[in-house]
Design a protein around this motif. Structure first.
Motif, PDB file in Angstrom:
ATOM      1  N   VAL A  39      10.687  14.063 -22.902  1.00  0.00           N
ATOM      2  CA  VAL A  39       9.424  14.472 -23.516  1.00  0.00           C
ATOM      3  C   VAL A  39       8.930  15.772 -22.887  1.00  0.00           C
ATOM      4  O   VAL A  39       8.541  16.708 -23.593  1.00  0.00           O
ATOM      5  CB  VAL A  39       8.363  13.350 -23.369  1.00  0.00           C
ATOM      6  CG1 VAL A  39       7.001  13.843 -23.809  1.00  0.00           C
ATOM      7  CG2 VAL A  39       8.767  12.138 -24.170  1.00  0.00           C
ATOM      8  N   SER A  40       8.941  15.824 -21.567  1.00  0.00           N
ATOM      9  CA  SER A  40       8.446  17.027 -20.894  1.00  0.00           C
ATOM     10  C   SER A  40       9.327  18.235 -21.216  1.00  0.00           C
ATOM     11  O   SER A  40       8.818  19.347 -21.343  1.00  0.00           O
ATOM     12  CB  SER A  40       8.370  16.811 -19.385  1.00  0.00           C
ATOM     13  OG  SER A  40       9.643  16.499 -18.861  1.00  0.00           O
ATOM     14  N   GLY A  41      10.616  18.019 -21.376  1.00  0.00           N
ATOM     15  CA  GLY A  41      11.505  19.120 -21.749  1.00  0.00           C
ATOM     16  C   GLY A  41      11.189  19.675 -23.127  1.00  0.00           C
ATOM     17  O   GLY A  41      11.176  20.904 -23.337  1.00  0.00           O
ATOM     18  N   VAL A  42      10.906  18.789 -24.070  1.00  0.00           N
ATOM     19  CA  VAL A  42      10.575  19.230 -25.426  1.00  0.00           C
ATOM     20  C   VAL A  42       9.243  19.979 -25.432  1.00  0.00           C
ATOM     21  O   VAL A  42       9.124  21.051 -26.040  1.00  0.00           O
ATOM     22  CB  VAL A  42      10.527  18.016 -26.393  1.00  0.00           C
ATOM     23  CG1 VAL A  42       9.951  18.410 -27.741  1.00  0.00           C
ATOM     24  CG2 VAL A  42      11.912  17.426 -26.571  1.00  0.00           C
ATOM     25  N   VAL A  43       8.251  19.427 -24.747  1.00  0.00           N
ATOM     26  CA  VAL A  43       6.931  20.081 -24.706  1.00  0.00           C
ATOM     27  C   VAL A  43       7.032  21.437 -23.996  1.00  0.00           C
ATOM     28  O   VAL A  43       6.432  22.422 -24.433  1.00  0.00           O
ATOM     29  CB  VAL A  43       5.886  19.176 -24.027  1.00  0.00           C
ATOM     30  CG1 VAL A  43       4.562  19.902 -23.861  1.00  0.00           C
ATOM     31  CG2 VAL A  43       5.686  17.912 -24.839  1.00  0.00           C
ATOM     32  N   VAL A  61       5.171  17.039 -33.647  1.00  0.00           N
ATOM     33  CA  VAL A  61       6.538  16.642 -33.286  1.00  0.00           C
ATOM     34  C   VAL A  61       6.594  15.175 -32.874  1.00  0.00           C
ATOM     35  O   VAL A  61       7.501  14.446 -33.251  1.00  0.00           O
ATOM     36  CB  VAL A  61       7.075  17.541 -32.146  1.00  0.00           C
ATOM     37  CG1 VAL A  61       8.345  16.967 -31.552  1.00  0.00           C
ATOM     38  CG2 VAL A  61       7.320  18.946 -32.649  1.00  0.00           C
ATOM     39  N   PHE A  62       5.604  14.723 -32.109  1.00  0.00           N
ATOM     40  CA  PHE A  62       5.663  13.384 -31.550  1.00  0.00           C
ATOM     41  C   PHE A  62       4.890  12.322 -32.318  1.00  0.00           C
ATOM     42  O   PHE A  62       4.905  11.163 -31.938  1.00  0.00           O
ATOM     43  CB  PHE A  62       5.180  13.392 -30.090  1.00  0.00           C
ATOM     44  CG  PHE A  62       6.177  14.003 -29.171  1.00  0.00           C
ATOM     45  CD1 PHE A  62       7.276  13.272 -28.742  1.00  0.00           C
ATOM     46  CD2 PHE A  62       6.041  15.308 -28.748  1.00  0.00           C
ATOM     47  CE1 PHE A  62       8.213  13.841 -27.908  1.00  0.00           C
ATOM     48  CE2 PHE A  62       6.980  15.883 -27.891  1.00  0.00           C
ATOM     49  CZ  PHE A  62       8.060  15.146 -27.480  1.00  0.00           C
ATOM     50  N   THR A  63       4.195  12.677 -33.415  1.00  0.00           N
ATOM     51  CA  THR A  63       3.521  11.672 -34.221  1.00  0.00           C
ATOM     52  C   THR A  63       4.537  11.022 -35.129  1.00  0.00           C
ATOM     53  O   THR A  63       5.251  11.708 -35.847  1.00  0.00           O
ATOM     54  CB  THR A  63       2.394  12.317 -35.066  1.00  0.00           C
ATOM     55  OG1 THR A  63       1.487  12.942 -34.185  1.00  0.00           O
ATOM     56  CG2 THR A  63       1.679  11.274 -35.882  1.00  0.00           C
ATOM     57  N   PRO A  64       4.621   9.670 -35.107  1.00  0.00           N
ATOM     58  CA  PRO A  64       5.577   9.000 -35.990  1.00  0.00           C
ATOM     59  C   PRO A  64       5.274   9.269 -37.452  1.00  0.00           C
ATOM     60  O   PRO A  64       4.117   9.462 -37.833  1.00  0.00           O
ATOM     61  CB  PRO A  64       5.383   7.516 -35.680  1.00  0.00           C
ATOM     62  CG  PRO A  64       4.698   7.474 -34.355  1.00  0.00           C
ATOM     63  CD  PRO A  64       3.917   8.745 -34.255  1.00  0.00           C
ATOM     64  N   ILE A  65       6.307   9.269 -38.273  1.00  0.00           N
ATOM     65  CA  ILE A  65       6.159   9.511 -39.697  1.00  0.00           C
ATOM     66  C   ILE A  65       5.307   8.400 -40.295  1.00  0.00           C
ATOM     67  O   ILE A  65       5.499   7.226 -40.005  1.00  0.00           O
ATOM     68  CB  ILE A  65       7.542   9.572 -40.376  1.00  0.00           C
ATOM     69  CG1 ILE A  65       8.308  10.757 -39.814  1.00  0.00           C
ATOM     70  CG2 ILE A  65       7.390   9.671 -41.890  1.00  0.00           C
ATOM     71  CD1 ILE A  65       9.735  10.827 -40.268  1.00  0.00           C
ATOM     72  N   GLY A  66       4.365   8.779 -41.136  1.00  0.00           N
ATOM     73  CA  GLY A  66       3.509   7.794 -41.791  1.00  0.00           C
ATOM     74  C   GLY A  66       2.261   7.456 -40.994  1.00  0.00           C
ATOM     75  O   GLY A  66       1.431   6.694 -41.452  1.00  0.00           O
ATOM     76  N   ARG A  67       2.120   7.990 -39.807  1.00  0.00           N
ATOM     77  CA  ARG A  67       0.931   7.716 -38.990  1.00  0.00           C
ATOM     78  C   ARG A  67       0.128   8.993 -38.846  1.00  0.00           C
ATOM     79  O   ARG A  67       0.674  10.045 -38.532  1.00  0.00           O
ATOM     80  CB  ARG A  67       1.344   7.231 -37.608  1.00  0.00           C
ATOM     81  CG  ARG A  67       0.159   6.867 -36.750  1.00  0.00           C
ATOM     82  CD  ARG A  67       0.596   6.265 -35.457  1.00  0.00           C
ATOM     83  NE  ARG A  67      -0.475   6.564 -34.510  1.00  0.00           N
ATOM     84  CZ  ARG A  67      -0.286   7.030 -33.304  1.00  0.00           C
ATOM     85  NH1 ARG A  67       0.919   7.239 -32.862  1.00  0.00           N
ATOM     86  NH2 ARG A  67      -1.283   7.260 -32.509  1.00  0.00           N
TER      87      ARG A  67
END
Length: 168
Positions: free
Chosen positions: A68-72, A160-166
């Motif tokens: 997660v930290s790498g992506v951010v 990027v990190f919010t699940p689809i549909g939420r």
């Protein structure tokens, strides 16, 4: 426990092909008129072991703090250098990269609701360093340009990190 409850528990903790196999064995034993308690004892792992397996599977499916930290950090780096006019080199580049890392730590804490210990583990730093980074970024948010940059990074990260549909 009824037959439907057995099936529900089996399908909850087992993969579909395993649940189908267990249901087939149960129907075979019923057809032969055997005692169902002997089947339960011979069927394999009990409900406690199945629950532990399911928990382990869920834990493996979670994303590690380092990932997660790498992506951010990548998002923050790309956005920072997209908005920068001057080429980054030498001391100026190290200075910019430390600010990018501080912004990434702040975004992980504010947007993704990660604890400072998790963020520190992800970035290879101590939690007190993460606290210092969050305080520095929070203090600099009074500047309009810096606030727009951090808001943009927060928006992209939550997308990027919010699940689809939420939403939210």
């Amino acid at each position: 426990m009824s037959d439907t409850e057995d099936r529900d528990i089996t399908s909850l903790f087992c993969e579909p092909h395993v649940a189908a196999r267990l249901e087939q064995r149960l129907s075979d034993w019923r057809a032969r008129g055997r005692d169902q308690t002997a089947l339960v004892a011979a069927a394999g792992p009990g409900p406690g072991k199945l629950a532990r397996r399911a928990r382990r599977r869920r834990q493996r499916a979670e994303i590690s703090p380092r990932s997660v930290s790498g992506v951010v950090a990548t998002i923050a780096t790309e956005m920072m250098f997209l908005t920068s006019d001057e080429p980054q080199c030498g001391r100026n580049r190290r200075f910019a990269m430390s600010h990018v890392q501080q912004i990434a730590m702040y975004v992980c804490h504010v947007v993704l609701q990660m604890t400072m210990t998790e963020i520190g583990r992800g970035f290879g730093r101590d939690r007190s360093t993460v606290g210092h980074a969050c305080a520095r970024v929070e203090d600099r948010r009074d500047e309009a340009g810096f606030d727009r940059l951090v808001t943009a990074i927060e928006t992209v990260t939550s997308g990027v990190f919010t699940p689809i549909g939420r939403k939210g």
